[in-house]
Design an enzyme around this catalytic site. Structure first.
Site: not given
Length: 216
Positions: A12, A14-15, A32, A99-102
């Site tokens: 959370d 803003g990625k 993703k 885009e990564g995760a976390g």
């Protein structure tokens, strides 16, 4: 061509919005690798709705998991084991945003973290930071983890209200380039993304040549 991996100092921060802005600025493709959580929508669907250029393509995830949790836990809930060899960059002649995760140390599978995926893909990284109590520590740890592994950092994006003392310390200590900042916005929509994309292009990010331009 630019092939960039967008990560954050945590969740959370803003990625996904930064990924959308970079996709629009570069007229890039978007990918993703792992989506954990399908409601209310996926990150791919969010970015697709925010990008208006006619060039970008949106590539399917390698893993699409139901549970909004750490990817290794979401995969385990569906009796799936995430396999690193399934992560192969989409074939494209365009710029690419991944885009990564976390954050970097989110586990994807036993013994395989997000930072291991980044090392496998060998992409330059854009790190997204948001100011909160502890964000200096989280930002510097993220940058140091990349630097110690010899992974290139394309730049750092500060998201939110300006906090000069915090930002100056991070930049002086890390020495990384800083990209245009994101300000608090009442509405996140395609017009907002387009406006910031112009700022990122002015900073030095340029779209890929069109197919006609490549032929010349």
């Amino acid at each position: 061509m630019e092939q960039l991996f967008v990560t954050g100092i945590g969740t959370d921060v803003g990625k996904t919005i930064v990924a959308a802005i970079l996709t629009e600025a570069l007229q890039a493709d978007y990918w993703k690798p792992v989506q954990a959580g399908l409601t209310p929508t996926t990150d791919t669907a969010t970015v697709r709705a925010l990008v208006t250029n006619p060039v970008s393509q949106f590539h399917p995830e390698a893993y699409r998991l139901q549970l909004p949790a750490s990817p290794h836990a979401a995969a385990a809930a569906e009796n799936i084991r995430i396999q690193p060899e399934r992560f192969v960059l989409p074939q494209t002649t365009n710029n690419l945003i991944v885009e990564g995760a976390g954050g970097l140390f989110v586990p994807l599978a036993p013994g395989f973290l997000l930072v291991d995926l980044l090392a496998q893909l060998q992409l330059a990284t854009v790190v997204v930071s948001r100011n909160y109590l502890g964000s200096i520590n989280h930002t510097l740890l993220t940058l140091e983890a990349l630097q110690r592994r010899g992974l290139p950092i394309r730049g750092l994006v500060f998201n939110g209200e300006s906090t000069p003392a915090t930002e100056e310390f991070i930049l002086q200590h890390s020495g990384v380039p800083v990209l245009p900042r994101l300000r608090p916005e009442p509405v996140v929509d395609a017009a907002m993304v387009s406006r910031y994309a112009a700022d990122f292009r002015a900073w030095g990010l340029t779209p890929s040549p069109s197919p006609k331009e490549r032929e010349v």
